[in-house]
Design a protein around this motif. Structure first.
Motif, PDB file in Angstrom:
ATOM      1  N   GLN A 130       0.829  -1.204   0.000  1.00 38.57           N
ATOM      2  CA  GLN A 130       0.000   0.000   0.000  1.00 38.57           C
ATOM      3  C   GLN A 130       0.867   1.258   0.000  1.00 38.57           C
ATOM      4  O   GLN A 130       0.581   2.231  -0.705  1.00 38.57           O
ATOM      5  CB  GLN A 130      -0.916  -0.007   1.221  1.00 38.57           C
ATOM      6  CG  GLN A 130      -2.010  -1.049   1.177  1.00 38.57           C
ATOM      7  CD  GLN A 130      -2.870  -1.043   2.427  1.00 38.57           C
ATOM      8  OE1 GLN A 130      -2.564  -0.357   3.397  1.00 38.57           O
ATOM      9  NE2 GLN A 130      -3.937  -1.808   2.419  1.00 38.57           N
ATOM     10  N   ALA A 172       0.983   4.044  -3.037  1.00 37.69           N
ATOM     11  CA  ALA A 172       0.744   5.459  -2.769  1.00 37.69           C
ATOM     12  C   ALA A 172       1.956   6.314  -3.148  1.00 37.69           C
ATOM     13  O   ALA A 172       1.804   7.480  -3.528  1.00 37.69           O
ATOM     14  CB  ALA A 172       0.398   5.656  -1.297  1.00 37.69           C
ATOM     15  N   SER A 227       0.518   6.061   2.465  1.00 34.04           N
ATOM     16  CA  SER A 227      -0.836   5.537   2.252  1.00 34.04           C
ATOM     17  C   SER A 227      -1.865   6.143   3.202  1.00 34.04           C
ATOM     18  O   SER A 227      -3.045   5.783   3.149  1.00 34.04           O
ATOM     19  CB  SER A 227      -0.838   4.009   2.401  1.00 34.04           C
ATOM     20  OG  SER A 227      -0.235   3.609   3.620  1.00 34.04           O
TER      21      SER A 227
END
Length: 470
Positions: A200, A204, A446
């Protein structure tokens, strides 16, 4: 730019590209370059910057400023050149994998800027929605102008035409995270944060960030005027802001550009009005401005005279003041100790890949230990400069624990006259998931995932508040 540098590794295309539909590179809305003659100059700036980062291993911001300085580009064209280059860096793995499917034979070693020309053109065709005739013809023109690349002009024309026709579907099937991120960094993050969160964070980190601003006062007022939202942390966030200098409030010094995460460490110092505060490693100056705006008597130290000059210019625009000193933080001396110190230490900057994608290509595993050693020395120096009873806030924009939590643990073991002070700000400003078990600050890219697309994300930052006993 020199075009005869020998490149490492075979010139064949990447083999066995990993397929996964979990992360697809997203198209960006581009503002095309001016049509009258500047298109080639714009692409040449982008390609030159890519070459300098990927082949010469130079920081993107430095080389982009250099290569664009003498080209007399309009602001819109300069911005587009930057967008081409950063988009190519963020999506390099997937773009190269697609390009490789159209190149049948391995290429020789001395090919000039061919790779970077293809990469920049692929970014335009597949991600920036540039009209094919413009992207392809200008790429061919770039080849003709390159001493070692001109023999590949016909190849570039053929590859890019096929790419424009069938490349989109191939790109969307690829896992850009696995293809673009260095294995050592993903492995590190998996160990530190777990495999799922590491992915994640990486996803991001490959998304172009929104523009964050710190305002001196009236955030709601300026958010309305600029067309921004006010984040829970107090920063303003703009999705598509255009040129910073043209935004309302710039000329009157109402705000400055600063990632929302970078604005948090100063808050850990509490009320600094009237206090003498040392800002070590101060440039580019966002935290200096925060301290000055809060009423502190700030001494800003940085070893780069050029960066301090820009810091002073920004303070002048903002109507703020600070005592600026050109000095290496390790050798900086003062006749008096300070009430508070902010040490924003040099680091691997792995939390800022979303803003600085060149980090993916410039940092190496061994940099973590080398910078951790420097951070240790800087912390020891800061400890000597702090008054008894004073507060030292240490922060880095790294996601590596050696530069964060472990660094502070080691400092406290060396300096028994210091103690951690857990975050005392309200949970709306710094949510509990952003706090470590010891009460330090830890943000990751994230975060802010619940915001609308185009407004998500946050730089990765670590900060700890350390109090010296009286």
């Amino acid at each position: 730019m020199p075009n005869n540098i020998k490149r490492n590794g075979p010139r064949s295309a990447p083999a066995g590209a990993r397929l996964k539909r979990d992360h697809k590179p997203k198209a960006a809305v581009a503002k095309p370059a001016s049509p009258a003659g500047d298109g080639l100059k714009t692409r040449d700036v982008a390609v030159s910057a890519l070459f300098s980062v990927l082949i010469e291993h130079r920081p993107f911001d430095d080389v982009f400023a250099t290569v664009s300085a003498g080209r007399d580009l309009a602001p819109r064209d300069r911005a587009f050149a930057r967008l081409i280059a950063t988009t190519a860096l963020r999506n390099r793995g997937a773009l190269q994998a697609v390009l490789s499917t159209y190149i049948a034979k391995p290429l020789p070693e001395h090919i000039g800027r061919l790779d970077e020309i293809l990469l920049a053109a692929a970014a335009q065709l597949l991600l920036l929605q540039t009209p094919p005739h413009a992207a392809i013809s200008l790429a061919v023109d770039q080849c003709h102008a390159d001493t070692n690349g001109k023999r590949f002009a016909n190849l570039v024309n053929a590859v890019l035409r096929r790419l424009s026709e069938t490349g989109q579907g191939r790109l969307e099937s690829l896992d850009n995270v696995a293809l673009t991120f260095p294995d050592w960094l993903l492995s590190r993050w998996s160990k530190t944060y777990g495999a799922a969160e590491a992915r994640q964070i990486a996803r991001a980190s490959l998304v172009e960030p929104a523009l964050d601003l710190t305002v001196k006062s009236d955030p709601e007022l300026w958010a309305e005027r600029i067309g921004a939202i006010v984040l829970p942390t107090g920063s303003l966030r703009c999705a598509q802001a255009g040129r910073v200098e043209e935004l309302p409030g710039y000329s009157v010094g109402a705000w400055w550009v600063q990632d929302a995460a970078a604005a948090l460490p100063v808050k850990l110092l509490g009320d600094v009005a009237g206090l003498s505060v040392l800002d070590l490693c101060a440039a580019p100056g966002g935290k200096t401005a925060q301290l000055a705006a809060a009423g502190a008597e700030v001494t800003a130290v940085d070893k780069s005279a050029g960066r301090l000059s820009r810091l002073r210019d920004n303070l002048t625009r903002l109507g703020l003041s600070a005592n600026t000193v050109v000095s290496d933080a390790l050798t900086f001396t003062s006749e008096t100790q300070f009430d508070a110190i902010l040490l924003d230490s040099p680091c691997t900057s792995t939390g800022t890949i979303r803003r600085h994608p060149d980090i993916l290509y410039l940092k190496r595993p061994e940099d973590v230990a080398a910078l951790a050693a420097l951070q240790s020395k800087l912390l020891d120096r800061a400890a000597d400069l702090l008054k008894p009873g004073g507060t030292l806030v240490y922060c880095t924009c790294s996601l590596e624990p050696e530069e964060g939590e472990a660094q502070v643990d080691a400092f406290l073991a060396r300096h028994t006259n210091f103690a951690r002070r857990p975050i005392m700000l309200d949970e709306a400003t710094i949510p509990m998931p952003w706090r470590t078990r010891d009460g330090d600050l830890r943000t990751v890219p994230s975060h802010f995932a619940d915001l609308p697309e185009g407004l998500r994300g946050l730089d990765g930052f670590y900060a700890a508040s350390l109090v010296k006993s009286s």
